[in-house]
Design a protein around this motif. Structure first.
Motif, PDB file in Angstrom:
ATOM      1  N   ALA A 161       0.829  -1.204   0.000  1.00 61.30           N
ATOM      2  CA  ALA A 161       0.000   0.000   0.000  1.00 61.30           C
ATOM      3  C   ALA A 161       0.865   1.257   0.000  1.00 61.30           C
ATOM      4  CB  ALA A 161      -0.937  -0.012   1.206  1.00 61.30           C
ATOM      5  N   VAL A 162       1.962   1.249   0.771  1.00 63.66           N
ATOM      6  CA  VAL A 162       2.863   2.400   0.826  1.00 63.66           C
ATOM      7  C   VAL A 162       3.566   2.589  -0.518  1.00 63.66           C
ATOM      8  CG1 VAL A 162       4.960   3.324   1.894  1.00 63.66           C
ATOM      9  CG2 VAL A 162       3.204   2.242   3.314  1.00 63.66           C
ATOM     10  N   ILE A 163       4.033   1.492  -1.120  1.00 64.45           N
ATOM     11  CA  ILE A 163       4.674   1.569  -2.435  1.00 64.45           C
ATOM     12  C   ILE A 163       3.697   2.142  -3.456  1.00 64.45           C
ATOM     13  CG2 ILE A 163       5.630   0.220  -4.343  1.00 64.45           C
ATOM     14  CD1 ILE A 163       6.719  -1.748  -2.241  1.00 64.45           C
ATOM     15  N   ALA A 164       2.461   1.651  -3.441  1.00 64.39           N
ATOM     16  CA  ALA A 164       1.446   2.109  -4.393  1.00 64.39           C
ATOM     17  C   ALA A 164       1.086   3.577  -4.151  1.00 64.39           C
ATOM     18  CB  ALA A 164       0.200   1.240  -4.294  1.00 64.39           C
ATOM     19  N   LEU A 165       1.068   4.001  -2.879  1.00 64.94           N
ATOM     20  CA  LEU A 165       0.797   5.399  -2.550  1.00 64.94           C
ATOM     21  C   LEU A 165       1.854   6.307  -3.184  1.00 64.94           C
ATOM     22  CD1 LEU A 165      -0.906   7.428  -0.761  1.00 64.94           C
ATOM     23  CD2 LEU A 165       0.887   7.133   0.953  1.00 64.94           C
ATOM     24  N   CYS A 166       3.119   5.946  -3.021  1.00 62.11           N
ATOM     25  CA  CYS A 166       4.213   6.721  -3.629  1.00 62.11           C
ATOM     26  C   CYS A 166       4.126   6.701  -5.148  1.00 62.11           C
ATOM     27  CB  CYS A 166       5.566   6.171  -3.176  1.00 62.11           C
ATOM     28  SG  CYS A 166       5.863   6.294  -1.398  1.00 62.11           S
ATOM     29  N   ALA A 167       3.809   5.534  -5.705  1.00 62.25           N
ATOM     30  CA  ALA A 167       3.668   5.412  -7.161  1.00 62.25           C
ATOM     31  C   ALA A 167       2.531   6.286  -7.670  1.00 62.25           C
ATOM     32  CB  ALA A 167       3.422   3.954  -7.547  1.00 62.25           C
ATOM     33  N   GLY A 168       1.419   6.312  -6.935  1.00 66.06           N
ATOM     34  CA  GLY A 168       0.283   7.122  -7.329  1.00 66.06           C
ATOM     35  C   GLY A 168       0.589   8.607  -7.299  1.00 66.06           C
ATOM     36  N   ILE A 169       1.283   9.055  -6.258  1.00 67.70           N
ATOM     37  CA  ILE A 169       1.623  10.473  -6.135  1.00 67.70           C
ATOM     38  C   ILE A 169       2.532  10.913  -7.280  1.00 67.70           C
ATOM     39  CG2 ILE A 169       2.879  12.175  -4.751  1.00 67.70           C
ATOM     40  CD1 ILE A 169       1.929  10.666  -2.251  1.00 67.70           C
ATOM     41  N   LEU A 170       3.643  10.212  -7.463  1.00 68.70           N
ATOM     42  CA  LEU A 170       4.598  10.598  -8.505  1.00 68.70           C
ATOM     43  C   LEU A 170       4.032  10.378  -9.902  1.00 68.70           C
ATOM     44  CD1 LEU A 170       7.944   9.272  -6.974  1.00 68.70           C
ATOM     45  CD2 LEU A 170       7.275  11.647  -7.310  1.00 68.70           C
ATOM     46  N   GLY A 171       3.313   9.260 -10.084  1.00 77.17           N
ATOM     47  CA  GLY A 171       2.758   8.964 -11.394  1.00 77.17           C
ATOM     48  C   GLY A 171       1.758  10.000 -11.846  1.00 77.17           C
ATOM     49  N   SER A 172       0.890  10.445 -10.945  1.00 76.46           N
ATOM     50  CA  SER A 172      -0.123  11.440 -11.285  1.00 76.46           C
ATOM     51  C   SER A 172       0.473  12.833 -11.391  1.00 76.46           C
ATOM     52  CB  SER A 172      -1.235  11.426 -10.240  1.00 76.46           C
ATOM     53  OG  SER A 172      -2.230  12.364 -10.545  1.00 76.46           O
ATOM     54  N   LEU A 173       1.476  13.121 -10.581  1.00 81.28           N
ATOM     55  CA  LEU A 173       2.076  14.456 -10.556  1.00 81.28           C
ATOM     56  C   LEU A 173       2.734  14.810 -11.883  1.00 81.28           C
ATOM     57  CD1 LEU A 173       2.841  16.985  -8.901  1.00 81.28           C
ATOM     58  CD2 LEU A 173       4.892  15.757  -8.174  1.00 81.28           C
ATOM     59  N   VAL A 174       3.485  13.865 -12.458  1.00 83.44           N
ATOM     60  CA  VAL A 174       4.221  14.159 -13.694  1.00 83.44           C
ATOM     61  C   VAL A 174       3.715  13.360 -14.883  1.00 83.44           C
ATOM     62  CG1 VAL A 174       6.309  14.892 -12.515  1.00 83.44           C
ATOM     63  CG2 VAL A 174       6.024  12.488 -13.051  1.00 83.44           C
ATOM     64  N   GLY A 175       2.610  12.629 -14.725  1.00 86.82           N
ATOM     65  CA  GLY A 175       1.977  11.956 -15.850  1.00 86.82           C
ATOM     66  C   GLY A 175       2.611  10.653 -16.276  1.00 86.82           C
ATOM     67  N   LEU A 176       3.339   9.983 -15.383  1.00 83.66           N
ATOM     68  CA  LEU A 176       4.037   8.759 -15.751  1.00 83.66           C
ATOM     69  C   LEU A 176       3.183   7.507 -15.590  1.00 83.66           C
ATOM     70  CD1 LEU A 176       7.604   9.312 -14.234  1.00 83.66           C
ATOM     71  CD2 LEU A 176       6.854   9.621 -16.579  1.00 83.66           C
ATOM     72  N   GLY A 177       2.235   7.507 -14.701  1.00 83.43           N
ATOM     73  CA  GLY A 177       1.402   6.327 -14.497  1.00 83.43           C
ATOM     74  C   GLY A 177       1.734   5.534 -13.254  1.00 83.43           C
ATOM     75  N   GLY A 178       2.970   5.554 -12.783  1.00 81.24           N
ATOM     76  CA  GLY A 178       3.323   4.924 -11.513  1.00 81.24           C
ATOM     77  C   GLY A 178       4.056   3.606 -11.595  1.00 81.24           C
ATOM     78  N   GLY A 179       4.043   2.953 -12.756  1.00 81.25           N
ATOM     79  CA  GLY A 179       4.692   1.650 -12.874  1.00 81.25           C
ATOM     80  C   GLY A 179       6.193   1.698 -12.657  1.00 81.25           C
ATOM     81  N   VAL A 180       6.823   2.839 -12.991  1.00 84.42           N
ATOM     82  CA  VAL A 180       8.277   2.954 -12.822  1.00 84.42           C
ATOM     83  C   VAL A 180       8.672   2.924 -11.351  1.00 84.42           C
ATOM     84  CG1 VAL A 180       8.676   4.179 -14.985  1.00 84.42           C
ATOM     85  CG2 VAL A 180       8.139   5.473 -12.926  1.00 84.42           C
ATOM     86  N   ILE A 181       7.719   3.171 -10.449  1.00 78.63           N
ATOM     87  CA  ILE A 181       7.984   3.082  -9.016  1.00 78.63           C
ATOM     88  C   ILE A 181       7.567   1.709  -8.485  1.00 78.63           C
ATOM     89  CG2 ILE A 181       7.484   4.057  -6.753  1.00 78.63           C
ATOM     90  CD1 ILE A 181       9.073   5.904  -8.584  1.00 78.63           C
ATOM     91  N   LEU A 182       6.358   1.284  -8.806  1.00 79.98           N
ATOM     92  CA  LEU A 182       5.823   0.034  -8.256  1.00 79.98           C
ATOM     93  C   LEU A 182       6.651  -1.182  -8.666  1.00 79.98           C
ATOM     94  CD1 LEU A 182       3.219  -1.286  -6.787  1.00 79.98           C
ATOM     95  CD2 LEU A 182       2.599  -1.919  -9.121  1.00 79.98           C
TER      96      LEU A 182
END
Length: 273
Positions: free
Chosen positions: A7-28
């Motif tokens: 959940a914490v990993i996904a939270l970080c992925a969601g924040i960064l992914g939405s902020l710069v338009g990446l989607g979040g997979g590069v973090i998750l």
């Protein structure tokens, strides 16, 4: 413990992914592979299953972000649908190609991709838009809250071809297509950056639905991990889209570039060794 970590990993992925338009997979994806395989938190995780988990997550990141950006009227739905029509068959092809990757091959290719994406993010603000695409294609316009009007556009055939390639990369590695689409929309098609990010997240939402159906069919989705990931990603995307409207994202993008390079180098070393 493993569900809270996801959940914490996904939270970080969601924040960064939405902020710069990446989607979040590069973090998750790299974080889940590291904690899952190296630290044995998720012993049943594989490259195929983490990609399946990522595309499910991106449905909810895309949905949450799109709803937020719709309220501020930043989403170009016509362009998003055109890009989606091209990316959908590419996503299906990428999901099919993914089944042939073992962990070493996945780490190697994913690491190379992260470094390429980081380089694209580094130069996207330094390159001037190419006027040819605006002059020889569909023309669009956007008026911001200050009353300033931006004109942008693209040849529809090129949009289809490019988004097919983006969709294939998304299906293969489980990352949001925005990591490639946003720089292209800004540099090639002269999209205003905020419109590019918002439209990218709409395309990510639609493409992830098709992408997830492909991975569900292939048996790549670890369903017992999806609930914490969905909750964390949805909340994170809300926070990221809210920050996008209030902050200049250059500092965030710089931090993300550094993280992507470090993760990319580590993934390449693991893939080779």
């Amino acid at each position: 413990m493993e569900y809270l970590l996801l959940a914490v990993i996904a939270l970080c992925a969601g924040i960064l992914g939405s902020l710069v338009g990446l989607g979040g997979g590069v973090i998750l994806i790299p974080a889940t592979l590291y904690f899952g395989i190296n630290l044995n938190f998720f012993p049943d995780i594989t490259p195929q299953r983490v990609v399946g988990l990522s595309v499910i997550m991106m449905i909810f990141i895309g949905l949450s972000s799109t709803i937020s950006y719709m309220r501020s009227k930043q989403v170009d739905f016509v362009s998003g649908l055109i890009f989606f029509i091209g990316s959908a068959p590419g996503a299906v092809l990428g999901a099919w190609l993914n089944k042939g990757l073992n962990i070493d091959s996945f780490n190697l290719y994913f690491g190379i991709l992260l470094i390429v994406l980081s380089a694209i993010l580094f130069v996207r603000d330094k390159l001037k838009p190419i006027h040819w695409f605006l002059e020889h294609g569909l023309k669009r316009s956007f008026t911001d809250r200050q009353g300033q009007t931006f004109e942008y556009g693209y040849p529809i055939w090129f949009a289809f071809v490019f988004s097919f390639f983006v969709g294939m990369i998304s299906g293969l590695f489980g990352i949001g297509g925005g990591s490639l689409m946003v720089p292209a929309m800004v540099m090639l098609f002269r999209f205003p950056p905020h419109v590019a990010v918002a439209t990218s997240m709409f395309m990510v939402f639609l493409t992830s639905i098709v992408n997830s159906l492909s991975h569900i069919y292939l048996g790549n989705v670890p369903w017992h991990y999806t609930v914490p990931v969905i909750i964390g990603a949805y909340v994170g995307a809300k926070l990221g889209s809210a920050l996008n409207k209030r902050l200049k994202s250059k500092t965030v993008v710089l931090v993300l570039q550094i993280v992507m390079v470090l993760i990319g180098v580590r993934s390449i070393i693991e893939g080779l060794v």
